[in-house]
Design an enzyme around this catalytic site. Sequence first.
Site, PDB file in Angstrom:
ATOM      1  N   GLN A 194      -8.489  10.590   8.103  1.00  0.00           N
ATOM      2  CA  GLN A 194      -7.215  11.298   8.212  1.00  0.00           C
ATOM      3  C   GLN A 194      -6.954  12.139   6.970  1.00  0.00           C
ATOM      4  O   GLN A 194      -6.509  13.293   7.074  1.00  0.00           O
ATOM      5  CB  GLN A 194      -6.081  10.299   8.413  1.00  0.00           C
ATOM      6  CG  GLN A 194      -4.701  10.909   8.428  1.00  0.00           C
ATOM      7  CD  GLN A 194      -3.625   9.880   8.709  1.00  0.00           C
ATOM      8  OE1 GLN A 194      -3.472   9.429   9.828  1.00  0.00           O
ATOM      9  NE2 GLN A 194      -2.901   9.484   7.675  1.00  0.00           N
ATOM     10  N   GLY A 233       0.819  -1.208   0.000  1.00  0.00           N
ATOM     11  CA  GLY A 233       0.000   0.000   0.000  1.00  0.00           C
ATOM     12  C   GLY A 233       0.852   1.256   0.000  1.00  0.00           C
ATOM     13  O   GLY A 233       0.597   2.202  -0.759  1.00  0.00           O
ATOM     14  N   HIS A 234       1.888   1.276   0.849  1.00  0.00           N
ATOM     15  CA  HIS A 234       2.799   2.419   0.861  1.00  0.00           C
ATOM     16  C   HIS A 234       3.526   2.567  -0.481  1.00  0.00           C
ATOM     17  O   HIS A 234       3.693   3.678  -0.991  1.00  0.00           O
ATOM     18  CB  HIS A 234       3.855   2.254   1.958  1.00  0.00           C
ATOM     19  CG  HIS A 234       3.304   2.219   3.351  1.00  0.00           C
ATOM     20  ND1 HIS A 234       3.298   1.077   4.113  1.00  0.00           N
ATOM     21  CD2 HIS A 234       2.742   3.189   4.115  1.00  0.00           C
ATOM     22  CE1 HIS A 234       2.778   1.343   5.290  1.00  0.00           C
ATOM     23  NE2 HIS A 234       2.423   2.610   5.323  1.00  0.00           N
TER      24      HIS A 234
END
Length: 297
Positions: free
Chosen positions: A156, A39-40
Amino acid sequence: MSPPVVVSTVSELRARLRPWRSGGGGIALVPTMGALHEGHLSLVRKAAEEAEKVVVSIFVNPTQFAPHEDLATYPRDLASDLRKLEGVPVDLVFAPDPAEMYPEGASTVVTVGGPANGLESDARPHFFAGVATVVAKLLIQCAPDVAVFGEKDFQQAAVVRRLVRDLCLPVRIETLATVREPSGLALSSRNAYLSAADRDTAATLHKAMTAAAGSISAGGNPEAALAVARRQMESVGFTIDYLELRDAETLGAYDPSLDRPARLLAAARLSGVRLIDNIPVIKASNRGGTMAAARYT
């Protein structure tokens, strides 16, 4: 690809970035807390599409953890993270220690309302002040043209957008859809805490959410759909912090009478591991006699 250059102080970071600013190709920032996964890495690839130079920050931010949370045990392996970054286009890694980010006597905190209200802040009232403060610091220290965040942390990302808008920071915020395991489980650094059996069970979170979103999209009663999803999750051992339908743009209460996108957001604990997830809910509508299909990411 060669290993990225690593700097650990703000002065080193700014010295490296200074000549890049005159190049005209732009600088992209990908903020992370390490324990990198696919994902990163997908965020890094997206960043490379948006700017010529890519900076990845690796910093486990202490101010977003409460005393009873997992700051001390949060996975940290900078050497492993750097090896993973060799396979993607990264020009610089900023890996400061807490004393660099929060010098002795540091007392300034950024607080955010609006999209920070409810959901995560109900369960973790300290969280978004810590997130907003560290993100503001990173954006000021790096001064990127664009910063890339993942949609897994949907609230976020909304908080960061509001932060940037309210403080007039000259940076564009881009988000990327959640990357998932084949089971549907959202990739997360905290998945490392799950046993093999719990990892299989954890997929129920996304399955239950997808079924609820499908029911709501087809015109079903939202509260009834959410009640079914809660029972399904609890039946396999989840303890639910929240499972809520919200306005996708404001994260306020969803009003079905308005023609606005909705988002289903959840946080739940399995064997003590806290997992979060979210998916879009697209209301089916009659367009030219055909029903619009719902799509989940």
